[in-house]
Design a protein around this motif. Structure first.
Motif, PDB file in Angstrom:
ATOM      1  N   LEU A  83      44.865  32.822  39.077  1.00  0.00           N
ATOM      2  CA  LEU A  83      44.922  32.493  40.557  1.00  0.00           C
ATOM      3  C   LEU A  83      45.506  33.530  41.357  1.00  0.00           C
ATOM      4  N   ARG A  84      46.670  34.049  40.816  1.00  0.00           N
ATOM      5  CA  ARG A  84      47.304  35.385  41.524  1.00  0.00           C
ATOM      6  C   ARG A  84      46.739  36.742  41.526  1.00  0.00           C
ATOM      7  N   MET A  85      45.753  36.569  40.674  1.00  0.00           N
ATOM      8  CA  MET A  85      45.203  38.132  40.398  1.00  0.00           C
ATOM      9  C   MET A  85      44.054  38.671  41.286  1.00  0.00           C
ATOM     10  N   PRO A  86      43.924  39.890  41.813  1.00  0.00           N
ATOM     11  CA  PRO A  86      42.822  40.350  42.550  1.00  0.00           C
ATOM     12  C   PRO A  86      41.619  40.007  41.747  1.00  0.00           C
ATOM     13  N   THR A  87      40.442  40.547  42.406  1.00  0.00           N
ATOM     14  CA  THR A  87      38.998  40.514  41.855  1.00  0.00           C
ATOM     15  C   THR A  87      38.901  41.258  40.535  1.00  0.00           C
ATOM     16  N   TRP A  88      39.281  42.568  40.660  1.00  0.00           N
ATOM     17  CA  TRP A  88      39.243  43.532  39.610  1.00  0.00           C
ATOM     18  C   TRP A  88      40.029  43.105  38.379  1.00  0.00           C
ATOM     19  N   GLY A  89      41.230  42.338  38.584  1.00  0.00           N
ATOM     20  CA  GLY A  89      42.055  41.866  37.574  1.00  0.00           C
ATOM     21  C   GLY A  89      41.246  40.718  36.718  1.00  0.00           C
ATOM     22  N   ARG A  90      40.652  39.815  37.775  1.00  0.00           N
ATOM     23  CA  ARG A  90      40.100  38.812  36.825  1.00  0.00           C
ATOM     24  C   ARG A  90      38.948  39.104  36.129  1.00  0.00           C
ATOM     25  N   VAL A  91      38.312  40.419  36.429  1.00  0.00           N
ATOM     26  CA  VAL A  91      37.121  40.658  35.631  1.00  0.00           C
ATOM     27  C   VAL A  91      37.736  41.431  34.428  1.00  0.00           C
ATOM     28  N   ALA A  92      38.694  42.194  34.593  1.00  0.00           N
ATOM     29  CA  ALA A  92      39.265  42.606  33.397  1.00  0.00           C
ATOM     30  C   ALA A  92      39.936  41.577  32.402  1.00  0.00           C
ATOM     31  N   VAL A  93      40.532  40.494  32.945  1.00  0.00           N
ATOM     32  CA  VAL A  93      40.912  39.586  32.092  1.00  0.00           C
ATOM     33  C   VAL A  93      39.642  38.771  31.426  1.00  0.00           C
ATOM     34  N   THR A  94      38.669  38.421  32.176  1.00  0.00           N
ATOM     35  CA  THR A  94      37.467  37.930  31.499  1.00  0.00           C
ATOM     36  C   THR A  94      36.999  38.717  30.476  1.00  0.00           C
ATOM     37  N   VAL A  95      37.049  40.129  30.656  1.00  0.00           N
ATOM     38  CA  VAL A  95      36.283  41.015  29.714  1.00  0.00           C
ATOM     39  C   VAL A  95      37.342  41.052  28.350  1.00  0.00           C
ATOM     40  N   LEU A  96      38.475  41.002  28.872  1.00  0.00           N
ATOM     41  CA  LEU A  96      39.390  40.947  27.315  1.00  0.00           C
ATOM     42  C   LEU A  96      39.240  39.709  26.928  1.00  0.00           C
ATOM     43  N   THR A  97      39.577  38.632  27.692  1.00  0.00           N
ATOM     44  CA  THR A  97      39.377  37.479  27.027  1.00  0.00           C
ATOM     45  C   THR A  97      38.017  37.181  26.106  1.00  0.00           C
ATOM     46  N   ALA A  98      36.850  37.661  26.640  1.00  0.00           N
ATOM     47  CA  ALA A  98      35.788  37.515  25.823  1.00  0.00           C
ATOM     48  C   ALA A  98      35.804  38.324  24.481  1.00  0.00           C
ATOM     49  N   ALA A  99      36.615  39.708  24.447  1.00  0.00           N
ATOM     50  CA  ALA A  99      36.619  40.424  23.635  1.00  0.00           C
ATOM     51  C   ALA A  99      37.464  39.685  22.276  1.00  0.00           C
ATOM     52  N   CYS A 100      38.415  39.150  22.901  1.00  0.00           N
ATOM     53  CA  CYS A 100      39.515  38.280  22.314  1.00  0.00           C
ATOM     54  C   CYS A 100      38.862  37.338  21.466  1.00  0.00           C
TER      55      CYS A 100
END
Lengths: 291, 182
Positions: A113-130
Motif C-alpha cells: 500500500l505504501r509503494m509506488p506503481t513500479w515498486g508494486r510491479v517489481a514486487v509482483t514479479v519477484l513474488t511470482a518468481a519466489c
C-alpha cells in the motif's frame, strides 16, 4: 550328534561374538532351543553385557526421518498402503508451508500500500518468481521423500527375501542332510485305509516335515500330529487340512532330547487333545522312522 | 533402555503390534545408531544400518527369544551384525578414512538411570583391562575380527588371544551382574 553341555557352555562367549563357524553356531542354537536353563541364562547375561559394551560408544542422536521410513516400510510389509503415509507426510509439510505463506502474504499486503506503481510491479514479479522457486523446491522435497520411501521399501523387501531364503535353505538342508530319516504312516484299524502320510526327520536338528493325504474333513473333529519320543507321545499340534484332506506340516523342533521313533495322527475333539502328552481319541495313522 | 526381559510390550511386538515398534524405536534408536557409527565410522552407512536393523527386527520378530536376550541385547546383536557386514565389504582405504571421521561424532550426555550407571561402570571395567587384552577385546567386538586375524594383527599366539577375549568378556559380564544385584 549331541555335543556335551560343558563344551557348549564353554563356547557361549565365542557364540555371542560371532566367532563360531556356521556348524558350531547351529549346535549352540540347537542346545539353547532344547531349553538348557543354565546356557539360556548365561546367553541372556552375555548379550546384556554386549549391549552395555555397545552403549559405551559415545551416544549419538539417531537421524530424524529414519523412524518414519521404518514405520512406513513396516506398514507396507504388513499389507497397508505406504502411499497413505507418504501422502500424509507431504501434506503435512505442505500444510506448514501454506500456513507460513499466508503470514507472509498478509505482511506483504500492508507493505504494498505504501509503494509506488513500479515498486508494486517489481514486487509482483519477484513474488511470482519466489512462488515458482518455492513450488520447485516443494516438488523436489516431495520427490526426495518419495525416493527415500521407495529405498526403504526395497530394503524391507530385500530383508524379507533374505529371511525367506535362509528359511528355504534350512529346509533344503533337511532333505539333503545325511541324518534325515523317513517314515511312512499307514492307517490303523480306526482309520480309513485311503489315509496316508509321509514324514522326514533330522535327528540332529530335531526338525522335520510331514505330508498327510486323504484325511476326511470333519467340522466337529480335528486331527492331531504326534511324535513318539522316549516311548511317550508328544503333540506336534493340530493338522490343518485343505478341502482335499491334504496338509504339509513343518516341525520346527521336537522338544526334549530322547530319540524320535515314530509319528502318529489321532482323531480329536476340536482344538486337539486336552492332554498334550497323550491322544484322547483313536490313533488313525502311525509309522516308525526308518534307519 | 530397559533391560527387563518381562517387558509387557514384547509379546505385542512379537505378535505384530506395530504401535509397539515406535515405542521401542524411540527407546533404543540412539544407542543402535551410536553402535553403527562406532563400527562403520560413516554417518550415511550408520543411518542405513539403523534403518535396516529395525526393518530386520520387524521381519524376524517371530524369531526373537526373550529367554535368550533382553530386547536391548537382541537389537544390539542385529545392529552389530549388519554394521560388521558393511565394514567387511569396505576397502582398507575407506576404513582408514572412517577412522578420521569417527573423531567428528557428536556426543550426547550419558543415558540416565540404571542403564546409564551400568554402562559407565562397564566403561571403567574396560579401561581397567590390560592394554593388550583391551585391544584384543575391542578388535573382536568393534572390529568383528576372528581370533586368528587378531592374533596376526597383534603378533600374539592364537591361544593367548582367545583367552584374552573370553576372560575379558566374562569379566565384563561379572561386573554387569554384580552392579545389577548390588
Amino acid at each position: 550328534m549331541n555335543v556335551p553341555h560343558d563344551q557348549i557352555r564353554d563356547s557361549l562367549v565365542d557364540f555371542v561374538l560371532g566367532q563360531l563357524d556356521e556348524r558350531e553356531a547351529r549346535r549352540v542354537e540347537a542346545h539353547l532351543a532344547e531349553g538348557c536353563a543354565e546356557c539360556n541364562a548365561e546367553i541372556l547375561e552375555l548379550r546384556e553385557t554386549l549391549a552395555h559394551l555397545a552403549a559405551t560408544a559415545d551416544a549419538t542422536p539417531a537421524p530424524a526421518g529414519v523412524r518414519g521410513r521404518v514405520l512406513a516400510a513396516v506398514r507396507t510389509s504388513s499389507g497397508d498402503d505406504a502411499l497413505t503415509t507418504r501422502a500424509t507426510d507431504v501434506h503435512g509439510e505442505k500444510g506448514e508451508r501454506a500456513a507460513a505463506g499466508s503470514d507472509t502474504r498478509a505482511h506483504g499486503a500492508t507493505t504494498i500500500l505504501r509503494m509506488p506503481t513500479w515498486g508494486r510491479v517489481a514486487v509482483t514479479v519477484l513474488t511470482a518468481a519466489c512462488l515458482l522457486l518455492a513450488f520447485d523446491s516443494f516438488q523436489l522435497r516431495r520427490e526426495r521423500i518419495g525416493l527415500r520411501n521407495e529405498v526403504a521399501l526395497t530394503k524391507a523387501r530385500v530383508i524379507q527375501l533374505e529371511s525367506e531364503v535362509d528359511e528355504s535353505q534350512q529346509w533344503a538342508e533337511l532333505v539333503t542332510s545325511g541324518n534325515a530319516r523317513f517314515a511312512q504312516l499307514t492307517a490303523t484299524p480306526d482309520g480309513d485305509p485311503t489315509m496316508t502320510a509321509w514324514a522326514i526327520f533330522d535327528a540332529g536338528s530335531r526338525r522335520g516335515a510331514v505330508v498327510v493325504e486323504n484325511l476326511e474333513p470333519d467340522a466337529n473333529r480335528d486331527y492331531e500330529l504326534w511324535a513318539i519320543a522316549g516311548g511317550s507321545p508328544r503333540s506336534l499340534g493340530v493338522v490343518e487340512t485343505d478341502v482335499n484332506g491334504r496338509a504339509v506340516v513343518r516341525i520346527d523342533r521336537v522338544v526334549g532330547d530322547e530319540p524320535v521313533a515314530a509319528f502318529a495322527v489321532s482323531r480329536e475333539p476340536r482344538g486337539g487333545s486336552p492332554d498334550k502328552t497323550a491322544p484322547s481319541g483313536p490313533v488313525i495313522l502311525v509309522g516308525p522312522l526308518g534307519d | 533402555m530397559s533391560l527387563s526381559t518381562a517387558d509387557p510390550r514384547i509379546p505385542r511386538f512379537r505378535s505384530g503390534d506395530e504401535s509397539v515398534l515406535g515405542e521401542l524405536y524411540d527407546e533404543h534408536a540412539d544407542h543402535v545408531f551410536a553402535l553403527a557409527l562406532r563400527i562403520t565410522g560413516d554417518r550415511a552407512e550408520a543411518e542405513d544400518v539403523l534403518q535396516e536393523t529395525w526393518i530386520q527386527a520387524w521381519a524376524k520378530r517371530g524369531e526373537y527369544r526373550p529367554e535368550q536376550a533382553s530386547f536391548a541385547g537382541w537389537i544390539t546383536m542385529l545392529a552389530r551384525s549388519r554394521a560388521l557386514d558393511r565394514l567387511r565389504r569396505r576397502s582398507t582405504r575407506a576404513r582408514k578414512e572412517a577412522e578420521v571421521l569417527r573423531e567428528d561424532a557428536v556426543s550426547l550426555p550419558l543415558a540416565q538411570g540404571e542403564w546409564g550407571l551400568l554402562t559407565e561402570s562397564l566403561r571403567a571395567e574396560v579401561q581397567s583391562l590390560e592394554p593388550m587384552q583391551r585391544q584384543a577385546l575391542e578388535l573382536a567386538y568393534w572390529g568383528g575380527l576372528s581370533h586368528s586375524r587378531i592374533s596376526e594383527e597383534m603378533g600374539q599366539p592364537l591361544g593367548t588371544v582367545k583367552t584374552w577375549v573370553r576372560s575379558g568378556i566374562l569379566r565384563l559380564r561379572d561386573r554387569v551382574v554384580k552392579e545389577r544385584t548390588s
